[in-house]
Enzyme design. Structure first.
Site, mmCIF file in Angstrom:
data_model
loop_
_atom_site.group_PDB
_atom_site.id
_atom_site.type_symbol
_atom_site.label_atom_id
_atom_site.label_comp_id
_atom_site.label_asym_id
_atom_site.label_seq_id
_atom_site.Cartn_x
_atom_site.Cartn_y
_atom_site.Cartn_z
ATOM 1 N N ASP A 187 7.052 2.815 14.489
ATOM 2 C CA ASP A 187 6.136 2.581 14.142
ATOM 3 C C ASP A 187 5.881 1.213 13.355
ATOM 4 O O ASP A 187 7.028 0.456 13.136
ATOM 5 C CB ASP A 187 7.274 3.626 12.501
ATOM 6 C CG ASP A 187 6.464 3.021 10.799
ATOM 7 O OD1 ASP A 187 5.389 2.162 10.422
ATOM 8 O OD2 ASP A 187 6.556 4.257 10.319
ATOM 9 N N TYR A 222 -3.359 -1.058 5.490
ATOM 10 C CA TYR A 222 -3.630 -1.386 4.618
ATOM 11 C C TYR A 222 -2.463 -2.918 3.796
ATOM 12 O O TYR A 222 -3.018 -2.993 2.672
ATOM 13 C CB TYR A 222 -3.522 -0.400 2.937
ATOM 14 C CG TYR A 222 -2.080 0.582 2.690
ATOM 15 C CD1 TYR A 222 -1.136 -0.292 2.302
ATOM 16 C CD2 TYR A 222 -2.559 1.436 3.983
ATOM 17 C CE1 TYR A 222 0.341 1.302 2.826
ATOM 18 C CE2 TYR A 222 -1.506 2.613 4.530
ATOM 19 C CZ TYR A 222 0.318 2.105 2.936
ATOM 20 O OH TYR A 222 0.863 3.415 3.209
ATOM 21 N N LYS A 223 -1.752 -2.935 4.550
ATOM 22 C CA LYS A 223 -0.240 -4.234 4.714
ATOM 23 C C LYS A 223 -0.866 -5.379 5.211
ATOM 24 O O LYS A 223 -2.048 -6.160 4.577
ATOM 25 C CB LYS A 223 0.754 -3.758 4.949
ATOM 26 C CG LYS A 223 1.032 -2.164 3.868
ATOM 27 C CD LYS A 223 2.518 -2.116 4.744
ATOM 28 C CE LYS A 223 3.250 -0.555 4.246
ATOM 29 N NZ LYS A 223 3.547 -0.636 3.045
ATOM 30 N N PHE A 257 11.581 4.790 7.426
ATOM 31 C CA PHE A 257 11.414 4.585 5.740
ATOM 32 C C PHE A 257 10.934 6.108 5.741
ATOM 33 O O PHE A 257 10.559 6.732 6.424
ATOM 34 C CB PHE A 257 9.436 4.286 6.138
ATOM 35 C CG PHE A 257 8.962 4.221 4.433
ATOM 36 C CD1 PHE A 257 8.816 3.462 3.500
ATOM 37 C CD2 PHE A 257 7.823 5.511 4.377
ATOM 38 C CE1 PHE A 257 7.713 4.075 1.809
ATOM 39 C CE2 PHE A 257 7.239 5.771 3.041
ATOM 40 C CZ PHE A 257 7.272 4.896 2.108
ATOM 41 N N ARG A 309 12.017 -7.372 -3.169
ATOM 42 C CA ARG A 309 10.893 -7.561 -1.822
ATOM 43 C C ARG A 309 9.978 -8.703 -1.778
ATOM 44 O O ARG A 309 9.468 -8.278 -3.038
ATOM 45 C CB ARG A 309 10.265 -6.835 -1.540
ATOM 46 C CG ARG A 309 11.615 -5.189 -0.939
ATOM 47 C CD ARG A 309 10.720 -4.345 0.382
ATOM 48 N NE ARG A 309 9.646 -3.723 -0.304
ATOM 49 C CZ ARG A 309 8.687 -3.094 -0.074
ATOM 50 N NH1 ARG A 309 9.294 -2.876 1.353
ATOM 51 N NH2 ARG A 309 7.879 -3.278 -0.123
#
Length: 429
Positions: free
Chosen positions: A222, A247-248, A153, A396
């Site tokens: 990560d 938050y995922k 990312f 996705r």
């Protein structure tokens, strides 16, 4: 595995979830049977979702647990409104970063006292990479390279380059499939994403960690796309440092604070580049000289964001009684089934999976290469199938096992096929 390698993985390579019991059995009927047998199916009722849409974007923002608004109303009205400053002690605000860290710990395979919650993922990546360099043996000055996943990312790359400039270390970006061969006497720190955010490819955390240690290096992981989706095993695999967002798959809410893992064996020497007052051994002494607190607490910086912090704490209630192994099993079954449905429904040649077929290499999302991806995703969302897009050509779909079911997977694939027949195919690449 590079993207070029994952591109060779076609949906036709994915094994069926179960053998067909007869040609007449429909995928929709199989989905209903799988949902009826799903031990996690009742968890869906804990979330604010509607039956008019299929939410497959939990790998960007998890759904809202139903009880959180009432809990946060109490934080605002009673704790802030009535107790006011007393809530730092009486409401447990001050200890929230460690308390919530201990609740996240079992979900990523960590013992208590090793995770602290606060700040963003980006800030925690910075802390972890710089601190990892500072943990190195000063007797080995030649050990200077910071290896970074080149497909990571973007923030991780930006932060790693800044950390490299600050510490005077060269940075070496490379594809994860070439990482093991690049480890050597100059390797200082390795920064890797556990799951690739584009393709959903799961990297070999145990193997990479062991190889880095064998080479004398430290590893920062990560976990943004794996925490809450699959077993991580931080303690079991000897991970040094790790960061992750909440938050995922942890459903903590937009912008909820991230977490930092510092293995117990490194805590006494963990030297944060951001030594804020919250990390002081006696914060309210207001001393001019910094004396770090014991344990993972020294990973704190400034005053925690209490509203977001306590929303996250409330959200974690949905995990009570849930085994991460059950989440992983359902995740693999869901993604297998979705790929089977795509194979059955989609017009030939319009989409191709770039997510590895092998379970050992797959996270909890499916990425489909589609030349018309922007138009297709826009139409999918309008039809109630909420996924997301990674330009230029990746669709996705994130599968959050606590609230996504097999009927959702079947419906998403069926609507995708309908949209693909309506959106004109572009010229061959």
């Amino acid at each position: 595995m590079s993207e070029s390698r994952t591109e060779r993985t076609d949906v036709t390579d994915v094994p069926h979830l179960t053998d067909r019991t007869g040609a007449a059995e429909s995928l929709a009927e199989r989905a209903a049977a799988l949902d009826a047998a799903d031990e996690l199916a009742e968890r869906r009722k804990l979330f604010t979702l509607d039956d008019d849409s299929v939410y497959l974007d939990g790998n960007s923002l998890g759904a809202l647990p139903r009880h959180v608004p009432e809990r946060i109303q109490d934080v605002i009205s009673r704790q802030w409104g009535e107790l006011r400053i007393r809530s730092w002690t009486e409401g447990g605000w001050w200890t929230a970063p460690e308390r919530i860290g201990d609740r996240i710990a079992p979900l990523v395979g960590a013992g208590p006292g090793q995770i602290v919650v606060g700040d963003s993922t980006s800030v925690n990546v910075f802390k972890a990479v710089v601190a990892a360099v500072r943990l190195l043996d000063p007797a080995e000055p030649a050990r200077d390279e910071i290896l970074v996943d080149a497909t990571t990312f973007p923030t991780d790359g930006y932060i790693a380059r800044s950390a490299a400039r600050m510490t005077g270390r060269p940075i070496v970006p490379l594809d994860p499939e070439n990482l093991l061969g690049a480890l050597g006497p100059r390797t200082a720190v390795v920064l890797v994403n556990h799951v690739d955010f584009r393709t959903g490819r799961l990297h070999d955390l145990p193997g990479i960690t062991a190889a880095a240690h064998e080479a004398g290096a430290l590893v920062v992981w990560d976990l943004c796309h794996s925490a809450g989706a699959l077993p991580v095993g931080l303690d079991a695999h000897g991970v040094d440092l790790a960061v992750g967002c909440t938050y995922k798959y942890l459903n903590g809410g937009p912008g909820s604070p991230a977490f930092l893992y510092v293995a117990e064996r490194h805590q006494a020497r963990f030297d944060s580049p951001l030594p804020g007052w919250n990390a002081h051994t006696d914060p309210f002494a207001m001393a001019q000289d910094f004396a770090p607190a014991d344990g993972a607490v020294r990973g704190r910086v400034g005053t925690p964001d209490i509203l977001s912090m306590l929303a996250l704490e409330a959200s974690l209630d949905v995990w009570e009684g849930v085994r991460v192994e059950a989440v992983r099993a359902k995740s693999l079954a869901l993604t297998d089934f979705f790929l089977e449905c795509v194979e059955a429904y989609a017009p030939p040649g319009r989409v191709r999976s770039v997510t590895p077929a092998a379970h050992a290499e797959r996270g909890s999302q499916v990425a489909l290469r589609c030349a018309e991806a922007p138009a297709v995703m826009e139409t999918l969302i309008a039809r109630g199938v909420i996924g997301d897009l990674r330009r230029p050509d990746l669709l996705r779909f994130g599968f959050t096992p606590l609230y996504v079911g097999f009927a959702d997977a079947e419906r998403a694939a069926r609507v995708l096929a309908e949209v693909l027949t309506e959106v004109p195919a572009g010229p061959p690449a």
